[in-house]
Write an enzyme that holds these catalytic residues in place. Structure first.
Site, PDB file in Angstrom:
ATOM      1  N   ASP A 204       1.273  -1.544  -0.179  1.00 45.54           N
ATOM      2  CA  ASP A 204       0.611   0.400  -0.335  1.00 45.54           C
ATOM      3  C   ASP A 204       0.917   1.276  -0.191  1.00 45.54           C
ATOM      4  O   ASP A 204       0.551   2.228  -0.702  1.00 45.54           O
ATOM      5  CB  ASP A 204      -0.757   0.121   1.071  1.00 45.54           C
ATOM      6  CG  ASP A 204      -1.881  -1.310   1.321  1.00 45.54           C
ATOM      7  OD1 ASP A 204      -2.121  -1.453  -0.184  1.00 45.54           O
ATOM      8  OD2 ASP A 204      -2.312  -1.589   2.226  1.00 45.54           O
ATOM      9  N   GLY A 205       1.841   1.240   0.557  1.00 49.25           N
ATOM     10  CA  GLY A 205       3.318   2.381   0.281  1.00 49.25           C
ATOM     11  C   GLY A 205       3.342   2.711  -0.747  1.00 49.25           C
ATOM     12  O   GLY A 205       3.545   3.733  -1.034  1.00 49.25           O
ATOM     13  N   ASN A 291      -4.231   9.182   2.974  1.00 45.22           N
ATOM     14  CA  ASN A 291      -4.745   7.714   3.836  1.00 45.22           C
ATOM     15  C   ASN A 291      -5.742   8.903   5.105  1.00 45.22           C
ATOM     16  O   ASN A 291      -6.810   8.998   5.283  1.00 45.22           O
ATOM     17  CB  ASN A 291      -4.053   7.002   4.471  1.00 45.22           C
ATOM     18  CG  ASN A 291      -3.923   5.893   3.892  1.00 45.22           C
ATOM     19  OD1 ASN A 291      -5.491   5.393   3.649  1.00 45.22           O
ATOM     20  ND2 ASN A 291      -3.012   5.071   4.232  1.00 45.22           N
ATOM     21  N   ASP A 321      -5.286  11.285  23.685  1.00 48.55           N
ATOM     22  CA  ASP A 321      -3.237  10.950  23.069  1.00 48.55           C
ATOM     23  C   ASP A 321      -3.890  12.085  21.636  1.00 48.55           C
ATOM     24  O   ASP A 321      -2.689  12.045  21.441  1.00 48.55           O
ATOM     25  CB  ASP A 321      -3.394   9.627  22.998  1.00 48.55           C
ATOM     26  CG  ASP A 321      -2.911   9.140  23.922  1.00 48.55           C
ATOM     27  OD1 ASP A 321      -2.618   9.902  25.000  1.00 48.55           O
ATOM     28  OD2 ASP A 321      -2.525   7.468  23.820  1.00 48.55           O
TER      29      ASP A 321
END
Length: 471
Positions: A204-205, A291, A321
């Site tokens: 996917d990168g 993304n 967070d």
């Protein structure tokens, strides 16, 4: 009664939003919907083309929009609508009600099932992106490049760093191809107007990297699964010749994966400078992500305290967070791990997902894609925050800084191996093991629950148990 107007978003290499003016060349009504294809524009293709059905389409720039899809400040005050609809809704409700006409619509996505790839002319320049530092990709890469050059007679572009790979330079087949390759350097060379088609080899990168290279119009992307996960890479490499040939001949469905347009505004910027940022395409101030955008507390031990605004209205403060703002494509990534729903990439939406919120009632929310989010550090926050874009370009957000996020008008046209529905659900099943469990046995397989002896057997067990108690 006026029916729904089906509009199609077109993208050209100059980054302008263009809309069709349909002139009927026969008896057909000019209000019919335009062809449902992704049109790939080249500067030399001219200013007009045919959209089928005997119609002639002329293209003109929209005077109300900047290159990036943002309206001028005067237009924005008069008209606010920036919605995405798929397909266009019927615009009249009952005998009296209707939607107010608004010419400032950024784009309307057609029925996703009608999105098919077509070429104005045969593509000549192809960019091949391979996964780095992976020996398994080397031979498929050489085989593909050799086939594209010798069989398809295409101009092949690759990243310059590939030529420094010791494993490739030692391959005799590749050394014969080196002089025929055109190279580029990431961050230095502008690929706009130069690439017709992209092929990714890896995980996917590679698709995320392809998105990063094109900050405006993106050529169609065909992704082969040669990596670890492969959620966004639906093609198998075994019969690549047949599959690539089908795509080059225009036999392919498309998934238009929306991207987020992100602008960091520092506290010392004036309103005029902010407006300039929004109307420019400078990669230093405008970042497109496929993304997600992640805002977190970094190395600080204190909770993040982030103010969230929606179209200028303060919605809530995020204590925890951090916060994830993702596209539907990114909904199956970090956002899903943080507890959000998974959304099909054709759904026009923006997901807002808190990371370990300090309130148990703070659940992830889905917003319409036309809205604009503003994320700022709360004045009483004990610490600053950090922001990253698709896992890259990490920057610190200080008090007074803000991040503006909206849907970009430039999606990533991802080519489907089958179609939009089959590809996505196959990825859910194979990569995420979605809803995988052991099947419940049917009654015919349970011998102790079938036949007339079931009740008698149960009674016998009860009698024996009572006898044992008496003894």
């Amino acid at each position: 009664m006026e029916g729904p107007v089906h509009q199609q978003q077109q993208y050209n290499f100059n980054g302008h939003v263009i809309r069709p003016r349909i002139r009927s060349s026969n008896s057909m009504s000019s209000s019919s919907s335009t062809a449902s294809n992704y049109h790939h524009h080249h500067p030399h293709h001219g200013s007009s083309g045919s959209n089928g059905g005997g119609k002639h389409v002329e293209w003109s720039d929209d005077d109300h929009l900047h290159d990036d899809g943002y309206f001028s400040s005067d237009t924005r005050r008069r008209r606010r609508t920036r919605s995405l609809n798929a397909p266009s809704p019927f615009q009249q409700f009952g005998p009296c009600g209707r939607i107010m006409k608004n010419s400032a619509m950024v784009m309307q996505i057609q029925d996703p099932a009608s999105q098919r790839l077509t070429w104005y002319k045969p593509p000549l320049a192809v960019l091949v992106i391979k996964k780095v530092r992976d020996s398994k990709v080397l031979q498929p890469f050489v085989q593909l490049v050799e086939w594209l050059i010798h069989e398809k007679h295409m101009v092949v572009w690759v990243e310059a760093a590939i030529l420094d790979d010791a494993l490739l330079t030692g391959d005799k087949r590749f050394t014969k191809l080196q002089d025929k390759l055109i190279t580029f350097k990431d961050g230095r060379d502008d690929l706009t107007d130069k690439i017709d088609f992209i092929i990714c080899l890896g995980g996917d990168g590679t698709l995320l990297y392809a998105s990063l290279l094109f900050q405006k119009s993106v050529p169609p992307v065909m992704a082969f699964h040669l990596g670890s996960l492969g959620f966004l890479t639906p093609f198998q490499f075994d019969n690549f010749q047949e599959q690539v040939t089908n795509v080059l001949e225009g036999h392919a469905a498309l998934t238009l994966r929306s991207r987020l347009r992100c602008i960091i505004v520092r506290k010392d910027k004036t309103e005029q400078e902010i407006s300039t940022f929004k109307s420019s395409q400078d990669p230093s101030t405008n970042i497109l992500v496929l993304n997600e955008v992640v805002i977190d507390r970094g190395l600080s031990s204190y909770l993040s305290n982030i103010d969230l605004f929606l179209d200028g209205k303060h919605i809530t403060s995020v204590q925890g967070d951090g916060l994830i703002v993702s596209t539907p494509t990114g909904s199956t990534a970090y956002s899903a791990a943080a507890g959000a729903s998974m959304i099909h990439p054709s759904v026009p939406a923006i997901l807002v997902t808190p990371i370990c919120p300090h309130s148990l009632s703070f659940r992830p929310i889905v917003l319409p894609a036309g809205v604009e989010l503003k994320i700022a550090i709360s004045p009483d926050s004990r610490n600053s925050s950090w922001v990253s874009f698709d896992g890259r370009n990490r920057q610190e957000l200080l008090h007074g800084d803000s991040l503006h996020v909206t849907t970009s008008i430039y999606p990533v046209p991802s080519i489907c191996a089958q179609d939009q529905i089959a590809d996505w659900f196959d990825s859910l099943a194979e990569c995420l093991h979605w809803n995988v469990r052991k099947r419940q046995k049917c009654l015919d397989e349970l011998s102790d629950l079938t036949g007339s002896g079931t009740e008698d057997s149960a009674i016998d067990d009860i009698v024996r148990g009572m006898e044992n108690l008496e003894n």
